[in-house]
Motif scaffolding. Structure first.
Motif, PDB file in Angstrom:
ATOM      1  N   MET A   1      -8.531   7.669  -7.390  1.00 44.29           N
ATOM      2  CA  MET A   1      -7.406   8.159  -6.615  1.00 44.29           C
ATOM      3  C   MET A   1      -6.229   8.471  -7.530  1.00 44.29           C
ATOM      4  SD  MET A   1      -6.480   6.382  -3.142  1.00 44.29           S
ATOM      5  CE  MET A   1      -4.799   6.202  -2.739  1.00 44.29           C
ATOM      6  N   ALA A   2      -5.968   7.565  -8.479  1.00 39.99           N
ATOM      7  CA  ALA A   2      -4.867   7.787  -9.418  1.00 39.99           C
ATOM      8  C   ALA A   2      -5.162   8.978 -10.324  1.00 39.99           C
ATOM      9  CB  ALA A   2      -4.635   6.530 -10.241  1.00 39.99           C
TER      10      ALA A   2
ATOM     11  N   VAL B   1       2.070   1.758  -3.437  1.00 45.06           N
ATOM     12  CA  VAL B   1       1.008   2.358  -4.257  1.00 45.06           C
ATOM     13  C   VAL B   1       0.966   3.864  -4.015  1.00 45.06           C
ATOM     14  CG1 VAL B   1      -1.476   2.525  -4.561  1.00 45.06           C
ATOM     15  CG2 VAL B   1      -0.405   0.297  -4.405  1.00 45.06           C
TER      16      VAL B   1
ATOM     17  N   VAL C   1       2.852   1.888 -13.033  1.00 43.25           N
ATOM     18  CA  VAL C   1       3.318   0.576 -12.601  1.00 43.25           C
ATOM     19  C   VAL C   1       2.137  -0.347 -12.362  1.00 43.25           C
ATOM     20  CG1 VAL C   1       4.761  -0.644 -10.961  1.00 43.25           C
ATOM     21  CG2 VAL C   1       5.186   1.763 -11.431  1.00 43.25           C
TER      22      VAL C   1
ATOM     23  N   ARG D   1      -6.014   1.430 -13.352  1.00 46.14           N
ATOM     24  CA  ARG D   1      -5.449   2.458 -12.478  1.00 46.14           C
ATOM     25  C   ARG D   1      -4.136   2.998 -13.061  1.00 46.14           C
ATOM     26  NH1 ARG D   1      -3.975   0.856  -6.456  1.00 46.14           N
ATOM     27  NH2 ARG D   1      -2.391  -0.302  -7.572  1.00 46.14           N
TER      28      ARG D   1
ATOM     29  N   VAL E   1       3.863   5.385  -5.800  1.00 49.44           N
ATOM     30  CA  VAL E   1       3.746   5.384  -7.256  1.00 49.44           C
ATOM     31  C   VAL E   1       2.703   6.395  -7.716  1.00 49.44           C
ATOM     32  CG1 VAL E   1       2.968   3.990  -9.194  1.00 49.44           C
ATOM     33  CG2 VAL E   1       4.615   3.066  -7.608  1.00 49.44           C
ATOM     34  N   LEU E   2       1.611   6.516  -6.933  1.00 48.95           N
ATOM     35  CA  LEU E   2       0.583   7.501  -7.292  1.00 48.95           C
ATOM     36  C   LEU E   2       0.987   8.903  -6.870  1.00 48.95           C
ATOM     37  CD1 LEU E   2      -2.746   5.683  -6.374  1.00 48.95           C
ATOM     38  CD2 LEU E   2      -1.514   5.672  -8.516  1.00 48.95           C
TER      39      LEU E   2
ATOM     40  N   MET F   1      -3.469   7.257 -15.350  1.00 50.76           N
ATOM     41  CA  MET F   1      -2.573   8.391 -15.118  1.00 50.76           C
ATOM     42  C   MET F   1      -1.931   8.858 -16.423  1.00 50.76           C
ATOM     43  SD  MET F   1      -0.798   7.524 -11.490  1.00 50.76           S
ATOM     44  CE  MET F   1       0.208   6.211 -12.081  1.00 50.76           C
TER      45      MET F   1
ATOM     46  N   LEU G   1      -4.280  -3.274  -4.878  1.00 49.98           N
ATOM     47  CA  LEU G   1      -5.449  -2.386  -4.809  1.00 49.98           C
ATOM     48  C   LEU G   1      -5.713  -2.104  -3.348  1.00 49.98           C
ATOM     49  CD1 LEU G   1      -7.754  -4.224  -7.339  1.00 49.98           C
ATOM     50  CD2 LEU G   1      -6.339  -2.230  -7.751  1.00 49.98           C
TER      51      LEU G   1
ATOM     52  N   TYR H   1       0.839  -1.196   0.000  1.00 44.49           N
ATOM     53  CA  TYR H   1       0.000   0.000   0.000  1.00 44.49           C
ATOM     54  C   TYR H   1       0.875   1.248   0.000  1.00 44.49           C
ATOM     55  CZ  TYR H   1      -3.484  -3.425   1.459  1.00 44.49           C
ATOM     56  OH  TYR H   1      -4.288  -4.510   1.546  1.00 44.49           O
TER      57      TYR H   1
END
Lengths: 368, 282
Positions: free
Chosen positions: B99-100, A265, B80, B149, A268-269, B153, B87, A262
């Motif tokens: 969110m992305a 993630v 990625v 996801r 990365v985001l 982006m 998730l 998490y």
């Protein structure tokens, strides 16, 4: 055909399903499963309650007899056979003045419960009458800028329960407000963690009595000018401080042990710090935070009784202590009533927490 | 200049006597619009390599250049897709994608975000499951959410770390086609890490085997010149496919055997004879 079904039903009802025919087994398999779960979920708990009451009754009876014989023996030794005979008759007649003081039987506890309820009704009626009587006068006093007259009579058992609940919720809220944010900070920062570790380790095992005394020392001085009764403040702060450790430790652990995936993630985001905490770290540590809060709630309720007793803050703790000091014929039974009420409310509070947890957390926890 | 360049990359975990060099002397360059696959055994350092490229890890020595600039930290330009989907289990499919989208395109209207998310979810065919939580989905569906996801982006390059590793053969096949389809639409640069040679040949323009670690390094590259769109059944009869496949597998087998022979050490066994228990019960 009809007969075989009836036979099947009867045998199943008696728990002898294996006697029914193979065909019944096939058509009625689900029913058999139902019966099994019915047995396990309803019959077994009921049976164990009955067994518990039975053992309690027998134990109480045996203790009663021991105490009664000791009393008679004592009368015989001190005052002679006539006094002993009088004592025996007195005990047998059920006279209040000479009842053996020991563990009350279930029936006595039930009677006390009824009498406490009746007492509550009387006091409530009294209160209502008082409010009605003083309504006009109070209005006038308020209009004149004076304090209204309030009912100052003895609180009923039910009032004490609500006072206790109020104290425990205030304490819980205090624990929540201190422990959760602090736990998040400690969990996020290894520096804070090492700064606070000794503090947590040392204060966690401190007894409720000592917490009470500590809070008393501080609050007494802080409220030195106030004429108001500080016992409620002292007791809810003590409850909060005493019970917050489980939440603190669990929150810190949950926050520092978020799944690495998490965190990846979030990286990365490219989530910002705020987003990362509220969208990733907190939701993921909610189950552990709630485990902590559940422990806090039950510890708070447990220590509440001791703290109320010390602080003389109205509530169940004071009720128990007063009944113990009172030493009336039904005091012991009332203490046992309070014990059950405390236990049942504790159980309900735990279920309440579980309900809240399951409605906000993504992981569903089963009741234990 | 290449789109993505890795120059003499090495990565070491630990320090001093406990240091293990996982990757050593990695050189790779990927052109824009190219689909490159890296095949390797499990535990050969594939995930470390991916994390170096996407910016989650920094190389011990050497440099990663993306569009000519050194990579520092993660970026929205490199999407990625993780091996285990990653998730967030408390968010629905839509929320995970949203969110992305929100992070990649800041300061837009809510409706724009919603439309964008819906578009990518539709692209992977998950519109009916838009309000479901990840645990209500199958493995293949979850990976599709992860694909949506990553794509949402609008990255310039997609990095896939064994994206289909945990799926069954049938779902794998469908998802391979879906990913190729999406890739074919705008020909983004793509890097696929996999342990399945067939998957690599089917999907990529170029396959590079990763010699297993410690001190893993890239082997010789194999070009796949089979025309797209490729057909799985036809490919089985394609001569160049057979040749490439055999070459890669032979190469990997050889490294595997080498590795095994290295590990063989002579142990001196104690001179013991088993005791005969049988006569005791006679």
């Amino acid at each position: 055909m009809k007969q075989s079904i009836t036979l099947g039903k009867v045998t199943k009802f008696m728990g002898l399903g294996f006697l029914s025919t193979l065909k019944d087994l096939f058509t009625g398999k689900l029913e058999k499963e139902d019966l099994k779960s019915f047995l396990r979920k309803v019959v077994v708990p009921l049976a164990s309650i009955l067994l518990f009451l039975g053992l309690w009754h027998l134990g109480a009876k045996s203790l009663y007899n021991t105490e009664a014989e000791f009393k008679i023996e004592k009368a015989l030794n001190d005052q002679g056979p006539e006094a002993a005979e009088a004592m025996r008759e007195c005990i047998a007649s059920g006279d209040i003045s000479c009842q053996p003081n020991t563990l009350p039987s279930p029936a006595k506890v039930w009677d006390s419960y009824q009498s406490l309820l009746k007492d509550h009704q009387i006091i409530s009626a009294d209160k209502a009458a008082f409010a009605e009587k003083t309504a006009a006068l109070n209005e006038k006093r308020v209009a004149e800028g004076k304090e209204p007259i309030v009912y100052t009579g003895r609180p009923s058992f039910v009032d004490q329960i609500f006072r206790s609940l109020k104290t425990v919720f205030a304490g819980f809220l205090l624990a929540l407000l201190i422990a959760v944010p602090l736990g998040i900070f400690i969990g996020l920062s290894p520096t804070l963690k090492s700064a606070f570790n000794w503090f947590i380790q040392i204060f966690k095992p401190v007894s409720p009595v000592v917490w009470y005394l500590l809070v008393f020392m501080i609050v007494k001085t802080l409220l030195i000018d106030s004429s108001e009764d500080s016992s409620f403040t002292i007791s809810f702060i003590s409850v909060g401080l005493c019970s917050m450790w489980a939440t603190l430790v669990n929150t810190a652990m949950g926050v520092s042990a978020v799944d690495k995936d998490y965190i990846n993630v979030a990286k990365v985001l490219k989530l910002g710090t705020f987003q990362k905490i509220f969208k990733v770290i907190l939701p993921s540590s909610l189950p552990l935070i709630f485990t902590g809060l559940k422990i806090t709630m039950s510890v708070g309720w447990m220590v509440l009784i001791a703290i109320e007793l010390l602080a003389q803050s109205p509530g169940l703790g004071t009720f128990v202590w007063e009944e113990f000091q009172n030493g009336a014929n039904d005091s012991n039974a009332k203490i046992i009533v309070a014990m059950f009420v405390i236990g049942i409310i504790g159980f309900l509070l735990d279920r309440l927490m579980l309900f809240v947890q399951n409605s906000v957390s993504f992981e569903k926890t089963d009741a234990i | 200049m290449a789109y993505l360049e890795l120059n003499n990359i090495s990565k070491t975990y630990g320090q001093g006597d406990h240091a293990t060099e996982v990757l050593s002397n990695i050189n790779l360059s990927i052109e824009e619009g190219e689909f490159v696959a890296i095949v390797g055994f499990t535990g050969s350092g594939k995930t470390t390599l991916v994390n170096l490229i996407n910016g989650l890890l920094e190389p011990t020595s050497g440099e990663v250049l993306f569009k000519g600039k050194p990579v520092s930290g993660t970026s929205h330009e490199r999407g990625v897709i993780f091996q285990n989907y990653s998730l967030l289990p408390w968010l629905t499919v839509e929320q995970n994608v949203l969110m992305a989208v929100k992070e990649a395109f800041p300061k837009r209207e809510k409706a724009v975000y919603k439309r964008k998310a819906a578009h990518y979810i539709d692209m992977v065919g998950l519109t009916p499951a838009i309000n479901k939580l990840p645990r209500e989905l199958s493995g293949g569906m979850r990976q599709r959410v992860a694909v949506a996801r990553a794509l949402s982006m609008k990255p310039d390059m997609i990095i896939m770390d064994e994206p289909l590793g945990a799926l069954d053969a049938l779902t794998r096949g469908t998802l391979q086609d879906q990913i190729l389809n999406i890739w074919g639409k705008d020909k983004r640069t793509a890097l696929l890490i996999t342990n399945d040679v067939d998957e690599g040949i089917y999907m990529a323009d170029r396959i590079i085997p990763l010699k297993p670690g410690p001190r893993a390094t890239l082997g010789p590259e194999f070009n796949i010149d089979i025309e797209r769109p490729r057909d799985k059944t036809e490919m089985n009869d394609n001569e160049s496919y057979k040749k490439t496949r055999n070459a890669i597998i032979e190469y990997l087998m050889d490294i595997g055997n080498e590795r095994k022979s290295e590990a063989t050490e002579e142990y001196e066994l104690p001179d013991l004879t088993p005791k005969d228990f049988v006569y005791q019960f006679k």
